[in-house]
Design a protein around this motif. Sequence first.
Motif, PDB file in Angstrom:
ATOM      1  N   LYS A 108      40.949  10.092  12.862  1.00  0.00           N
ATOM      2  CA  LYS A 108      40.265   9.466  13.745  1.00  0.00           C
ATOM      3  C   LYS A 108      40.702   8.752  15.040  1.00  0.00           C
ATOM      4  CE  LYS A 108      36.362   8.300  10.477  1.00  0.00           C
ATOM      5  NZ  LYS A 108      35.658   7.408   9.723  1.00  0.00           N
ATOM      6  N   LYS A 109      42.080   8.026  14.940  1.00  0.00           N
ATOM      7  CA  LYS A 109      42.719   7.701  15.863  1.00  0.00           C
ATOM      8  C   LYS A 109      43.196   8.589  16.609  1.00  0.00           C
ATOM      9  CE  LYS A 109      44.341   3.519  13.489  1.00  0.00           C
ATOM     10  NZ  LYS A 109      45.538   2.890  12.848  1.00  0.00           N
ATOM     11  N   LYS A 110      43.590   9.944  16.201  1.00  0.00           N
ATOM     12  CA  LYS A 110      44.082  10.919  16.952  1.00  0.00           C
ATOM     13  C   LYS A 110      42.879  11.399  17.792  1.00  0.00           C
ATOM     14  CE  LYS A 110      47.595  12.846  14.144  1.00  0.00           C
ATOM     15  NZ  LYS A 110      48.138  13.956  13.245  1.00  0.00           N
ATOM     16  N   GLU A 111      41.804  11.687  17.289  1.00  0.00           N
ATOM     17  CA  GLU A 111      40.626  11.763  18.159  1.00  0.00           C
ATOM     18  C   GLU A 111      40.122  11.044  19.152  1.00  0.00           C
ATOM     19  OE1 GLU A 111      35.741  12.731  17.190  1.00  0.00           O
ATOM     20  OE2 GLU A 111      36.768  11.410  15.821  1.00  0.00           O
ATOM     21  N   GLN A 112      40.108   9.752  18.906  1.00  0.00           N
ATOM     22  CA  GLN A 112      39.970   8.820  20.041  1.00  0.00           C
ATOM     23  C   GLN A 112      41.006   9.035  21.053  1.00  0.00           C
ATOM     24  OE1 GLN A 112      40.260   5.093  18.013  1.00  0.00           O
ATOM     25  NE2 GLN A 112      38.193   5.241  17.277  1.00  0.00           N
ATOM     26  N   LEU A 113      42.352   9.209  20.576  1.00  0.00           N
ATOM     27  CA  LEU A 113      43.397   9.118  21.773  1.00  0.00           C
ATOM     28  C   LEU A 113      43.063  10.640  22.662  1.00  0.00           C
ATOM     29  CD1 LEU A 113      46.589   8.282  19.908  1.00  0.00           C
ATOM     30  CD2 LEU A 113      45.415   6.917  21.760  1.00  0.00           C
ATOM     31  N   MET A 118      41.084  13.210  27.609  1.00  0.00           N
ATOM     32  CA  MET A 118      40.170  14.226  28.173  1.00  0.00           C
ATOM     33  C   MET A 118      39.331  13.486  29.201  1.00  0.00           C
ATOM     34  SD  MET A 118      38.932  16.369  24.748  1.00  0.00           S
ATOM     35  CE  MET A 118      37.159  16.303  25.046  1.00  0.00           C
ATOM     36  N   LYS A 119      39.008  12.396  29.038  1.00  0.00           N
ATOM     37  CA  LYS A 119      38.096  11.590  30.015  1.00  0.00           C
ATOM     38  C   LYS A 119      39.189  11.419  31.167  1.00  0.00           C
ATOM     39  CE  LYS A 119      34.847   9.177  27.156  1.00  0.00           C
ATOM     40  NZ  LYS A 119      34.527   7.940  26.511  1.00  0.00           N
ATOM     41  N   ALA A 120      40.317  11.203  31.021  1.00  0.00           N
ATOM     42  CA  ALA A 120      41.244  10.900  32.134  1.00  0.00           C
ATOM     43  C   ALA A 120      41.581  11.996  32.840  1.00  0.00           C
ATOM     44  CB  ALA A 120      42.613  10.333  31.573  1.00  0.00           C
ATOM     45  N   GLU A 122      39.465  14.418  33.200  1.00  0.00           N
ATOM     46  CA  GLU A 122      38.045  14.837  33.482  1.00  0.00           C
ATOM     47  C   GLU A 122      37.568  16.338  32.825  1.00  0.00           C
ATOM     48  OE1 GLU A 122      37.663  14.793  37.587  1.00  0.00           O
ATOM     49  OE2 GLU A 122      38.386  12.721  37.844  1.00  0.00           O
ATOM     50  N   ILE A 123      38.015  16.336  31.494  1.00  0.00           N
ATOM     51  CA  ILE A 123      37.529  17.229  30.778  1.00  0.00           C
ATOM     52  C   ILE A 123      36.271  17.166  29.979  1.00  0.00           C
ATOM     53  CG2 ILE A 123      38.330  18.892  28.613  1.00  0.00           C
ATOM     54  CD1 ILE A 123      41.082  18.403  29.320  1.00  0.00           C
ATOM     55  N   PRO A 124      35.455  17.905  30.200  1.00  0.00           N
ATOM     56  CA  PRO A 124      34.162  17.583  29.602  1.00  0.00           C
ATOM     57  C   PRO A 124      34.067  17.459  28.091  1.00  0.00           C
ATOM     58  CG  PRO A 124      33.938  19.686  30.272  1.00  0.00           C
ATOM     59  CD  PRO A 124      35.330  19.233  30.709  1.00  0.00           C
ATOM     60  N   ASN A 125      33.175  16.948  27.360  1.00  0.00           N
ATOM     61  CA  ASN A 125      33.018  16.846  25.867  1.00  0.00           C
ATOM     62  C   ASN A 125      33.089  18.292  25.345  1.00  0.00           C
ATOM     63  OD1 ASN A 125      33.302  14.440  25.642  1.00  0.00           O
ATOM     64  ND2 ASN A 125      31.199  13.975  25.679  1.00  0.00           N
ATOM     65  N   LEU A 126      33.769  18.471  24.581  1.00  0.00           N
ATOM     66  CA  LEU A 126      33.695  20.031  23.864  1.00  0.00           C
ATOM     67  C   LEU A 126      32.846  20.241  22.658  1.00  0.00           C
ATOM     68  CD1 LEU A 126      37.569  20.368  24.060  1.00  0.00           C
ATOM     69  CD2 LEU A 126      36.149  21.415  25.715  1.00  0.00           C
ATOM     70  N   GLU A 127      32.356  21.341  22.366  1.00  0.00           N
ATOM     71  CA  GLU A 127      31.669  21.417  21.049  1.00  0.00           C
ATOM     72  C   GLU A 127      32.695  21.450  19.832  1.00  0.00           C
ATOM     73  OE1 GLU A 127      30.703  25.931  20.961  1.00  0.00           O
ATOM     74  OE2 GLU A 127      30.870  25.447  22.903  1.00  0.00           O
ATOM     75  N   PRO A 128      32.152  21.221  18.737  1.00  0.00           N
ATOM     76  CA  PRO A 128      33.199  21.315  17.545  1.00  0.00           C
ATOM     77  C   PRO A 128      33.981  22.647  17.439  1.00  0.00           C
ATOM     78  CG  PRO A 128      30.903  20.446  16.938  1.00  0.00           C
ATOM     79  CD  PRO A 128      30.632  20.931  18.420  1.00  0.00           C
ATOM     80  N   LEU A 129      35.029  22.495  16.979  1.00  0.00           N
ATOM     81  CA  LEU A 129      35.918  23.661  17.013  1.00  0.00           C
ATOM     82  C   LEU A 129      35.679  24.791  16.318  1.00  0.00           C
ATOM     83  CD1 LEU A 129      39.506  21.924  16.552  1.00  0.00           C
ATOM     84  CD2 LEU A 129      38.504  22.639  18.732  1.00  0.00           C
ATOM     85  N   ASP A 130      34.832  24.326  14.969  1.00  0.00           N
ATOM     86  CA  ASP A 130      34.390  25.686  14.277  1.00  0.00           C
ATOM     87  C   ASP A 130      33.248  26.479  15.010  1.00  0.00           C
ATOM     88  OD1 ASP A 130      32.754  23.495  14.026  1.00  0.00           O
ATOM     89  OD2 ASP A 130      32.330  23.798  11.699  1.00  0.00           O
ATOM     90  N   GLU A 131      32.537  25.918  16.144  1.00  0.00           N
ATOM     91  CA  GLU A 131      31.573  26.644  16.850  1.00  0.00           C
ATOM     92  C   GLU A 131      31.889  27.138  18.177  1.00  0.00           C
ATOM     93  OE1 GLU A 131      28.493  23.711  17.455  1.00  0.00           O
ATOM     94  OE2 GLU A 131      28.339  23.261  15.252  1.00  0.00           O
ATOM     95  N   MET A 132      33.252  27.113  18.230  1.00  0.00           N
ATOM     96  CA  MET A 132      33.758  27.634  19.656  1.00  0.00           C
ATOM     97  C   MET A 132      34.022  29.302  19.317  1.00  0.00           C
ATOM     98  SD  MET A 132      36.581  25.017  21.100  1.00  0.00           S
ATOM     99  CE  MET A 132      36.203  23.973  22.275  1.00  0.00           C
ATOM    100  N   SER A 133      33.833  29.919  20.619  1.00  0.00           N
ATOM    101  CA  SER A 133      34.305  31.130  20.565  1.00  0.00           C
ATOM    102  C   SER A 133      35.661  31.200  20.571  1.00  0.00           C
ATOM    103  CB  SER A 133      33.500  32.030  21.715  1.00  0.00           C
ATOM    104  OG  SER A 133      34.194  31.544  22.725  1.00  0.00           O
ATOM    105  N   VAL A 134      36.426  32.476  20.293  1.00  0.00           N
ATOM    106  CA  VAL A 134      37.714  32.779  20.333  1.00  0.00           C
ATOM    107  C   VAL A 134      38.359  32.536  21.671  1.00  0.00           C
ATOM    108  CG1 VAL A 134      39.589  34.482  20.077  1.00  0.00           C
ATOM    109  CG2 VAL A 134      37.758  34.586  18.398  1.00  0.00           C
ATOM    110  N   ASP A 135      37.464  32.800  22.766  1.00  0.00           N
ATOM    111  CA  ASP A 135      38.028  32.530  24.288  1.00  0.00           C
ATOM    112  C   ASP A 135      38.199  31.245  24.370  1.00  0.00           C
ATOM    113  OD1 ASP A 135      38.117  35.375  24.794  1.00  0.00           O
ATOM    114  OD2 ASP A 135      36.262  35.571  25.440  1.00  0.00           O
TER     115      ASP A 135
END
Length: 189
Positions: A108-113, A118-120, A122-135
């Motif tokens: 959880k701490k790693k996720e917060q970091l 990502m905010k610093a 300016e990377i947008p919020n990502l979808e969960p990893l298991d729902e991402m495509s390979v690309d």
Amino acid sequence: MGRRKIEMKMVKDSNSRQVTFSKRRSGIFKKAHELATLCAAQIAIVVFSPGGKPFSFGHPSVEPVVERFLNDKGKKSTKVYNFCRSEARLEKLNNQLLDLQRQLQLEKKKEQLLQKAMKANEIPNLEPLDEMSVDKLLKFKKALEELREKMKARVVEMEASSSLLLLSKNYACMDEDEIISKNSFRKWR
């Protein structure tokens, strides 16, 4: 202001009594947990607040301990006997649970970091990893590797600046004679 000895008598003020109850209750529950952990004891505590609200603590839980107390009048019931036999297994499972809870907190701490980074950047919020495509996963991996390289460069930069700062502090602390002697030593080397 340190601790002071409190006379053992009922606290007159109802607000102070409630505060004292709350503090003492958490303390006695903590001690009961320590006793259960250190001695593999089965413990059940039931406490009623001054307002009549019940609070309980039990290890492993209140119900089996109370059931054992009420049903065990000098005889060992098979239910309790089986429970006692699996006590070592229960302790092992408790230790595994504690380890998993620690790992979860670290993740959880790693996720917060990561979200802060990502905010610093300016990377947008990502979808969960298991729902991402390979690309998308490959792009995310590349972005993380770039971030790692930037962080490594920043660490090197910070180490260099801290070394320079240390050198400047040492140089500032020297008196004039020391500086002259060190410089003349370098000339003759």
